[in-house]
Scaffold this active site. Sequence first.
Site, PDB file in Angstrom:
ATOM      1  N   GLU A 123       0.802  -1.234   0.000  1.00 59.45           N
ATOM      2  CA  GLU A 123       0.000   0.000   0.000  1.00 59.45           C
ATOM      3  C   GLU A 123       0.829   1.276   0.000  1.00 59.45           C
ATOM      4  O   GLU A 123       0.541   2.214  -0.740  1.00 59.45           O
ATOM      5  CB  GLU A 123      -0.963   0.013   1.195  1.00 59.45           C
ATOM      6  CG  GLU A 123      -2.246  -0.778   0.995  1.00 59.45           C
ATOM      7  CD  GLU A 123      -2.063  -2.273   1.177  1.00 59.45           C
ATOM      8  OE1 GLU A 123      -0.954  -2.698   1.574  1.00 59.45           O
ATOM      9  OE2 GLU A 123      -3.018  -3.026   0.922  1.00 59.45           O
TER      10      GLU A 123
ATOM     11  N   HIS B 158     -10.797  -4.408  10.576  1.00 62.09           N
ATOM     12  CA  HIS B 158     -11.392  -4.236   9.254  1.00 62.09           C
ATOM     13  C   HIS B 158     -12.652  -3.386   9.280  1.00 62.09           C
ATOM     14  O   HIS B 158     -13.443  -3.420   8.350  1.00 62.09           O
ATOM     15  CB  HIS B 158     -11.737  -5.610   8.634  1.00 62.09           C
ATOM     16  CG  HIS B 158     -10.530  -6.351   8.138  1.00 62.09           C
ATOM     17  ND1 HIS B 158      -9.593  -6.881   8.988  1.00 62.09           N
ATOM     18  CD2 HIS B 158     -10.107  -6.649   6.894  1.00 62.09           C
ATOM     19  CE1 HIS B 158      -8.653  -7.482   8.279  1.00 62.09           C
ATOM     20  NE2 HIS B 158      -8.941  -7.354   7.001  1.00 62.09           N
TER      21      HIS B 158
END
Lengths: 358, 461
Positions: free
Chosen positions: B194, B263
């Site tokens: 990322e 998450h």
Amino acid sequence: MAKAPKSRKSPAKSPSDDTDFALHSLQDALEKNKRFKASDEQLQHFYEQMLLIRRFEERAGQLYGLGLIGGFCHLYIGQEAVAVGLQSALTEGLDSVITGYRDHGHMLAYGIDPKVIMAELTGREAGISKGKGGSMHMFSTEHKFYGGHGIVGAQVSLGGGLALAHRYNDDGGLCLAYFGDGAANQGQVYETFNMAALWNLPIVFVVENNQYAMGTAVKRSSAETEFYRRGTAFRIPGMKVNGMDVLEVRQAAEIAFKHVREGKGPVLMECETYRYRGHSMSDPAKYRTREEVQDIREHKDPIEGLKKFMIENGSKEDDLKAIDKDIRKVVSEAADFAENLPEPDASELYTDVLVEEY
Amino acid sequence: MAIELKMPALSPTMEEGTLAKWLKSEGDEIVAGDIIAEIETDKATMEFEAVDEGTLGKIMVEEGTEGVKVGTVIAILAGEGEDASDIEAPAASGEVDDVQGEGKDVGREESEAEITKPKPKAEVRDPDVPEGTSYTSTSVREALRDGMAEEMRRDERVFVMGEEVAEYQGAYKVTQGLLDEFGPKRVIDTPITEYGFAGIGTGAAMGGLRPIVEFMTFNFAMQAIDHIINSAAKTNYMSGGQMRCPVVFRGPNGAASRVGAQHSQNYGPWYASVPGLIVIAPYDSADAKGLMKAAIRTEDPVVFLENELVYGRSFDVPDMDDYVLPIGKARIMREGSDVTIVAYSIAVGLALEAAEELAGEGIDAEVIDLRTLRPLDRETVLASLAKTNRLVIAEEGWPTCSIASEIIAICMEDGFDHLDAPVTRVCDEDVPLPYAANLEKLALIDTPRVVKAAKKVCYRD
Ligand SMILES: Cc1ncc(C[n+]2csc(CCOP(=O)(O)OP(=O)(O)O)c2C)c(N)n1
Ligand SMILES: [Mg+2]
């Protein structure tokens, strides 16, 4: 991107093959012929540029001492041959350059007016970033110079993006991404190595190994201190270059750029160099001895080295002195300019936050 | 030419120091790099290094002197061909004169100019949908994809990159079909990296492309937040307007279902606090499409927050060639006169349900979908407050330092006179999201809580 890299070799057969790959593919070419054969004009140009950086930085140091430059100010003194040698080999208007916060020299090596650089250091409206960026944040999209970044290592992945744009537009350009020996330990550097090799991006990664990251000597921070080997895991060929010799740097640039322009993917070049001054202006310099610094100054100085070479090759001492005089004048004028122009108007506070109106 | 050596500032904050020791004496030859003196500040002892060559002429400040102001002349250096002993010493003055162009407080006179904050563009509204236009029921997922695909057709510079966006067709199938149509040059699968690919996307935008960087979810963008904020958001300002960074960072944001704390988080307030970013969080399909197109077209960096739980819901989208919505404008989803419910993203659905329920109890609620979190449409919120005099914010996210907090501040600062009741926020509970079904349900905002809060501000509980 998805096209298979043309140069991808079949998997290496043994670990020693791997070492060969990493160390020798471009290094060999350099070893054969280490120094660029410069014309007299080129030599003089290198000399002028390096001297301009040296004098500019000395002056910046003085202005800092007087409180005219604030905050962080990282000088490039000692490292001049790296930016000058590499950038002189670029194709102007095509290739892009990105670096960290130690960026004055890279801008000067582009021939950008010292006045607007100095005025940025003093935070004036005439500065190249209108006084809003400062020493660490200068850009010239006109010259395809993309900064000037204060987060150690960030410029490496941003440089990967610039290279991706070259590849995407198929414009034949490459990106030169500089970073320090300290930055070389950032994770994103390796993330970028991986993608650059995977996508065969036209980029030359340049580690300016000036031996220290702030107060940390390379061997105290790095398990592998031979930075040019660190591309091996990504099959990126490495080059180790004497960054105190502008002709060797230029020669290395020729070899590396040719490789990249032929579509063979990224190159990792380590330029061994040295910074004479503190990391930034507020550096107590207790991590190294005076003798170490003086020794490099006396024996390896890139400007003195070139001067000696030029005199051996017929340049006149007086002519070189005259160059120095001219450059001192240019720098003085830049300093005057930067001291005497106004700060940005208060109305600039809210401009340039966004480009568009909503 | 004699050179004045002045007391240097050795750090950004140093104003004065002690001249601890002279290491050279009058008459000594000096070369660049020599250490001439030692200077002490409250933090450290530093060496004062010569930059110029010459002969040390007069020492103006004795060693051991404390409180020497930065900029004071401490010695004179005679240049080549000068006799050091001939040099006239300037009258010693301890103070630095504040001359225009020298010393500390330099610069222009106090500015008369107003510091003007940018004003929102007047009267920007959603495009008129011509009478007789048909509508197609479209899922949010498809609407996002359609928006991207239309812009990719329109502009060669637009491309998508991210994990699993190409061959896998998107982890949540938002990029379905794009690889087929646009090929691998413009739909790029990245490694799981990322920080690196956010940097590459940002750099590509600086280099003139218009990247759409997909994060599989925004939870993983925390590894990349440095580039979103430090590289993308700030560069235009730091460059005095030279550097453009037209990148879109997009992906699902907020709590999904039963995926646990790592998450399930809403990053809206994080990004919305950053000057230089545009933050968009649409609810329905038409907004998703119209704002996606606007996000790709704008010259500014955009964080585009989607919601996994909404991807599959279908809403009408007008069948128009080029449906682009204005950034920074809220949408009144339902008009009402008794209480305003402000929401964005998935909470808009809850607010609309709550309004239905409230209507059954005789309370006429107005529902506002913010759509853009930065710049925030204060005007629409305040106009509604002026009409209803009561306001509730519904937000799927933590309450502390939230968009709700921001709306409350706006109402206090600029809507106080219109308030008939305290502004109230309904958010998730202030805990990491638990996994167990019952606890998760307890932690998340729901319709009954919104109804309850609305009744409370109407004094009907
Ligand atoms: C991510 C990040 N961490 C820490 C810093 C603070 N910092 C600025 S420069 C620097 C040392 C970097 O050294 P190196 O990469 O060798 O470059 P050099 O200064 O020698 O040119 C550090 C730690 C920073 N700017 N960014
Ligand atoms: Mg270093």
